[in-house]
Motif scaffolding. Structure first.
Motif, PDB file in Angstrom:
ATOM      1  N   HIS A  41       3.975   3.981  -9.841  1.00 57.01           N
ATOM      2  CA  HIS A  41       3.639   5.386 -10.088  1.00 57.01           C
ATOM      3  C   HIS A  41       4.555   5.948 -11.177  1.00 57.01           C
ATOM      4  O   HIS A  41       5.750   5.610 -11.229  1.00 57.01           O
ATOM      5  CB  HIS A  41       3.797   6.187  -8.795  1.00 57.01           C
ATOM      6  CG  HIS A  41       3.193   7.546  -8.877  1.00 57.01           C
ATOM      7  ND1 HIS A  41       3.872   8.631  -9.404  1.00 57.01           N
ATOM      8  CD2 HIS A  41       1.964   7.997  -8.519  1.00 57.01           C
ATOM      9  CE1 HIS A  41       3.094   9.698  -9.354  1.00 57.01           C
ATOM     10  NE2 HIS A  41       1.926   9.339  -8.827  1.00 57.01           N
TER      11      HIS A  41
ATOM     12  N   ALA B 289       8.030   7.147 -10.205  1.00 53.76           N
ATOM     13  CA  ALA B 289       8.979   6.191  -9.629  1.00 53.76           C
ATOM     14  C   ALA B 289       9.912   5.700 -10.718  1.00 53.76           C
ATOM     15  O   ALA B 289       9.537   5.607 -11.885  1.00 53.76           O
ATOM     16  CB  ALA B 289       8.233   5.017  -9.007  1.00 53.76           C
TER      17      ALA B 289
ATOM     18  N   ILE C   9       3.072  -2.702  -5.133  1.00 55.44           N
ATOM     19  CA  ILE C   9       2.650  -1.306  -5.284  1.00 55.44           C
ATOM     20  C   ILE C   9       3.852  -0.415  -4.995  1.00 55.44           C
ATOM     21  O   ILE C   9       4.399  -0.438  -3.884  1.00 55.44           O
ATOM     22  CB  ILE C   9       1.482  -0.976  -4.335  1.00 55.44           C
ATOM     23  CG1 ILE C   9       0.294  -1.905  -4.612  1.00 55.44           C
ATOM     24  CG2 ILE C   9       1.083   0.490  -4.478  1.00 55.44           C
ATOM     25  CD1 ILE C   9      -0.786  -1.864  -3.551  1.00 55.44           C
ATOM     26  N   VAL C  10       4.267   0.353  -5.999  1.00 56.93           N
ATOM     27  CA  VAL C  10       5.418   1.256  -5.885  1.00 56.93           C
ATOM     28  C   VAL C  10       4.894   2.683  -5.998  1.00 56.93           C
ATOM     29  O   VAL C  10       4.329   3.067  -7.020  1.00 56.93           O
ATOM     30  CB  VAL C  10       6.463   0.963  -6.976  1.00 56.93           C
ATOM     31  CG1 VAL C  10       7.634   1.931  -6.865  1.00 56.93           C
ATOM     32  CG2 VAL C  10       6.939  -0.486  -6.882  1.00 56.93           C
ATOM     33  N   GLY C  11       5.101   3.469  -4.954  1.00 59.53           N
ATOM     34  CA  GLY C  11       4.534   4.803  -4.870  1.00 59.53           C
ATOM     35  C   GLY C  11       5.344   5.875  -5.564  1.00 59.53           C
ATOM     36  O   GLY C  11       6.396   5.610  -6.168  1.00 59.53           O
ATOM     37  N   PRO C  12       4.891   7.127  -5.457  1.00 58.43           N
ATOM     38  CA  PRO C  12       5.540   8.254  -6.137  1.00 58.43           C
ATOM     39  C   PRO C  12       6.980   8.451  -5.678  1.00 58.43           C
ATOM     40  O   PRO C  12       7.297   8.305  -4.497  1.00 58.43           O
ATOM     41  CB  PRO C  12       4.684   9.462  -5.733  1.00 58.43           C
ATOM     42  CG  PRO C  12       3.407   8.895  -5.253  1.00 58.43           C
ATOM     43  CD  PRO C  12       3.695   7.541  -4.710  1.00 58.43           C
TER      44      PRO C  12
ATOM     45  N   CYS D 281       9.672   6.825  -5.858  1.00 57.29           N
ATOM     46  CA  CYS D 281      10.485   5.716  -5.360  1.00 57.29           C
ATOM     47  C   CYS D 281      11.613   5.402  -6.328  1.00 57.29           C
ATOM     48  O   CYS D 281      11.526   5.687  -7.523  1.00 57.29           O
ATOM     49  CB  CYS D 281       9.634   4.464  -5.172  1.00 57.29           C
ATOM     50  SG  CYS D 281       8.479   4.561  -3.793  1.00 57.29           S
TER      51      CYS D 281
ATOM     52  N   VAL E 161       4.679  -3.319  -0.684  1.00 59.62           N
ATOM     53  CA  VAL E 161       4.372  -1.896  -0.845  1.00 59.62           C
ATOM     54  C   VAL E 161       5.597  -1.047  -0.521  1.00 59.62           C
ATOM     55  O   VAL E 161       6.221  -1.219   0.533  1.00 59.62           O
ATOM     56  CB  VAL E 161       3.212  -1.455   0.078  1.00 59.62           C
ATOM     57  CG1 VAL E 161       2.911   0.033  -0.097  1.00 59.62           C
ATOM     58  CG2 VAL E 161       1.964  -2.290  -0.162  1.00 59.62           C
TER      59      VAL E 161
ATOM     60  N   GLU F  12       6.059   2.983  -0.117  1.00 60.13           N
ATOM     61  CA  GLU F  12       5.342   4.254  -0.091  1.00 60.13           C
ATOM     62  C   GLU F  12       6.217   5.375  -0.669  1.00 60.13           C
ATOM     63  O   GLU F  12       7.402   5.188  -0.954  1.00 60.13           O
ATOM     64  CB  GLU F  12       4.903   4.580   1.334  1.00 60.13           C
ATOM     65  CG  GLU F  12       3.827   3.626   1.847  1.00 60.13           C
ATOM     66  CD  GLU F  12       3.292   4.002   3.222  1.00 60.13           C
ATOM     67  OE1 GLU F  12       3.883   4.888   3.900  1.00 60.13           O
ATOM     68  OE2 GLU F  12       2.286   3.393   3.627  1.00 60.13           O
ATOM     69  N   GLU F  13       5.633   6.521  -0.811  1.00 59.90           N
ATOM     70  CA  GLU F  13       6.256   7.669  -1.478  1.00 59.90           C
ATOM     71  C   GLU F  13       7.676   7.929  -0.992  1.00 59.90           C
ATOM     72  O   GLU F  13       7.940   7.977   0.213  1.00 59.90           O
ATOM     73  CB  GLU F  13       5.411   8.921  -1.246  1.00 59.90           C
ATOM     74  CG  GLU F  13       5.965  10.157  -1.910  1.00 59.90           C
ATOM     75  CD  GLU F  13       5.086  11.383  -1.722  1.00 59.90           C
ATOM     76  OE1 GLU F  13       5.442  12.441  -2.273  1.00 59.90           O
ATOM     77  OE2 GLU F  13       4.054  11.293  -1.041  1.00 59.90           O
TER      78      GLU F  13
ATOM     79  N   GLU G 242       7.557   2.158   4.548  1.00 62.13           N
ATOM     80  CA  GLU G 242       6.770   3.385   4.639  1.00 62.13           C
ATOM     81  C   GLU G 242       7.524   4.560   4.017  1.00 62.13           C
ATOM     82  O   GLU G 242       8.677   4.447   3.587  1.00 62.13           O
ATOM     83  CB  GLU G 242       6.399   3.652   6.094  1.00 62.13           C
ATOM     84  CG  GLU G 242       5.428   2.600   6.638  1.00 62.13           C
ATOM     85  CD  GLU G 242       4.988   2.856   8.071  1.00 62.13           C
ATOM     86  OE1 GLU G 242       5.607   3.701   8.771  1.00 62.13           O
ATOM     87  OE2 GLU G 242       4.030   2.193   8.503  1.00 62.13           O
ATOM     88  N   ARG G 243       6.856   5.705   3.997  1.00 63.46           N
ATOM     89  CA  ARG G 243       7.329   6.906   3.308  1.00 63.46           C
ATOM     90  C   ARG G 243       8.778   7.222   3.664  1.00 63.46           C
ATOM     91  O   ARG G 243       9.160   7.232   4.842  1.00 63.46           O
ATOM     92  CB  ARG G 243       6.419   8.070   3.704  1.00 63.46           C
ATOM     93  CG  ARG G 243       6.632   9.326   2.894  1.00 63.46           C
ATOM     94  CD  ARG G 243       5.536  10.351   3.228  1.00 63.46           C
ATOM     95  NE  ARG G 243       5.621  11.493   2.358  1.00 63.46           N
ATOM     96  CZ  ARG G 243       6.384  12.559   2.601  1.00 63.46           C
ATOM     97  NH1 ARG G 243       7.105  12.612   3.707  1.00 63.46           N
ATOM     98  NH2 ARG G 243       6.418  13.562   1.755  1.00 63.46           N
TER      99      ARG G 243
END
Length: 199
Positions: free
Chosen positions: A14, A17, A30-33, A35, A51, A53-54, A75-76
């Motif tokens: 993202h 990130a 997958i690297v989320g917002p 991070c 993964v 997450e945010e 996780e988040r």
């Protein structure tokens, strides 16, 4: 950053990130917002999916990997300390894995939990939310207090802010030959108020 597509699957990062240029991302990652991924971290999506997450952070020299058809998931707001290894496991929302801990396949760390530094979490281990997990092999020692969870959350917010700081101002440079007169400290740069002792 070294980033590699494998068999047509390219990592996804993202735009908000921050991934350090020395971290390595391979394949199904997958690297989320928001991070943060630190120096020399390795995220190998060459078998299973990786993964974050945010708001999660993965610090220096951490490794994320898994067996085929597995997901290795933070996780988040998950917080992974320096040198930790995650293999085919799930780290619940707002949980912390301490420095040099190892969490093995199909283990699940409950949300808002803390895995102590150097713990070894065996395959298939599960703990309920808001637990303290310690030892080698790891076991649940007790429930965490709300104050301990709040301490963890402050640390995670610092890494979320660090992602923003790095995106805004980190650039490669040559070192100075000498220390400047009245060299400022990092807290004097404007990113944290002077005297802030929140961590």
């Amino acid at each position: 950053m070294p980033c590699y597509s494998l068999e047509g699957l390219a990592p996804v990062v993202h735009p908000t990130a921050y991934v350090h240029p020395t971290a390595v991302l391979i394949g199904d990652v997958i690297v989320g917002p928001g991070c943060y991924i630190g120096p020399l971290a390795a995220l190998r999506g060459d078998f299973g999916r990786i993964v974050l997450e945010e708001g999660a952070n993965l610090q220096d020299t951490c490794v994320m990997h898994g067996f085929p058809d597995s997901d290795t998931l933070v996780e988040r707001n998950g917080h992974i300390g320096h040198g930790a290894v995650l293999h085919g496991c799930v780290i619940g929302a707002d949980a912390l894995v301490g420095m040099n801990a190892v969490v093995m396949d199909k283990a699940r760390i409950g949300e808002r939990s803390i895995v102590s530094a150097a713990a070894f979490v065996k395959a298939g281990f599960e703990c309920p939310p808001q637990s303290l997990v310690m030892g080698a092999p790891a076991a649940m020692k007790r429930q965490l207090s709300d104050e301990e969870v709040a301490w963890k959350q402050r640390g995670t917010r610092e890494y979320q802010e660090l992602a923003r700081r790095c995106l805004a101002s980190m650039v490669e440079c040559q070192p100075l030959a000498e220390v400047e007169a009245e060299r400022p400290r990092m807290g004097d740069t404007g990113f944290r108020p002077k005297g802030d002792k929140s961590l």
